[in-house]
Design an enzyme around this catalytic site. Sequence first.
Site, PDB file in Angstrom:
ATOM      1  N   SER A 165       0.618  12.619 -11.759  1.00 12.81           N
ATOM      2  CA  SER A 165       1.510  12.581 -10.602  1.00 12.81           C
ATOM      3  C   SER A 165       2.919  12.366 -11.106  1.00 12.81           C
ATOM      4  O   SER A 165       3.145  11.667 -12.102  1.00 12.81           O
ATOM      5  CB  SER A 165       1.125  11.447  -9.654  1.00 12.81           C
ATOM      6  N   TYR A 182      -0.506   2.618  -8.077  1.00 12.66           N
ATOM      7  CA  TYR A 182      -0.901   4.006  -8.355  1.00 12.66           C
ATOM      8  C   TYR A 182       0.037   4.624  -9.383  1.00 12.66           C
ATOM      9  O   TYR A 182      -0.395   5.288 -10.333  1.00 12.66           O
ATOM     10  CB  TYR A 182      -0.884   4.814  -7.060  1.00 12.66           C
TER      11      TYR A 182
END
Length: 240
Positions: free
Chosen positions: A128, A141
Amino acid sequence: MEIAGSTALVTGSNRGLGLALATELLRRGAKVYATARRPELVDLPGAEVLSLDITDQASVDAAAAAAGDVDILINNAAFTDGGNLVTGDLDRIRAVMDSNYYGALTMIRAFAPVLARNGGGAILNVLSAAAWNTVDGNTSYAAAKSAEWGLTNGVRVELAGQNTLVSALVPGLIATKTLRDFATAQGLPLPEHLLIEPAALARLALDGLEAGDVEILDPMSAEAKKTLAGPSLAFDLASL
């Protein structure tokens, strides 16, 4: 890495990007093992569906034994909602790290010998753009994806000798239910013009894998990586 005629295993194939990747692999002529913790949720004609929990060693070992012809491993499955590091629930923070980092590592350790026996092949880790900055509301995250980026770079060096291509797919904002739910929970508007559809991202990912790219970026993640040359920045949805 030639997709046509290859055999791929995709984790988290029941929805979103995992389903899009498995679908695109089939379209390009690959044999596909579509895996999920709940295999009954995988609806993909033409794929061989396997039960797989990437955080359970016995489950991973069983998948490696069942899919001994794999030459492309795609680590897509991950728990994404851990909240912030300082104020979030520690069990959820651990779950995010367990799936994104240790889950991917467990899969790589199990399948590296399989890939070696089959000529080397490729590993694609789904990261990501948050790995290169952070995102308030879910900093755990971002931290886990940063760790997985380091894992990807390390494994690439370790597996070069067995001719295994190790690539990172680094998306910005994927138009998935997971992202939309997060934005809603945080009260953030999503910049629709910057969202990339899972099917388009899957095509970008496999084009990059076939080209031998070690990092596969969309326009937003390419901009995010540039920030590494300067001060640390937060990934601020509200400002996009």
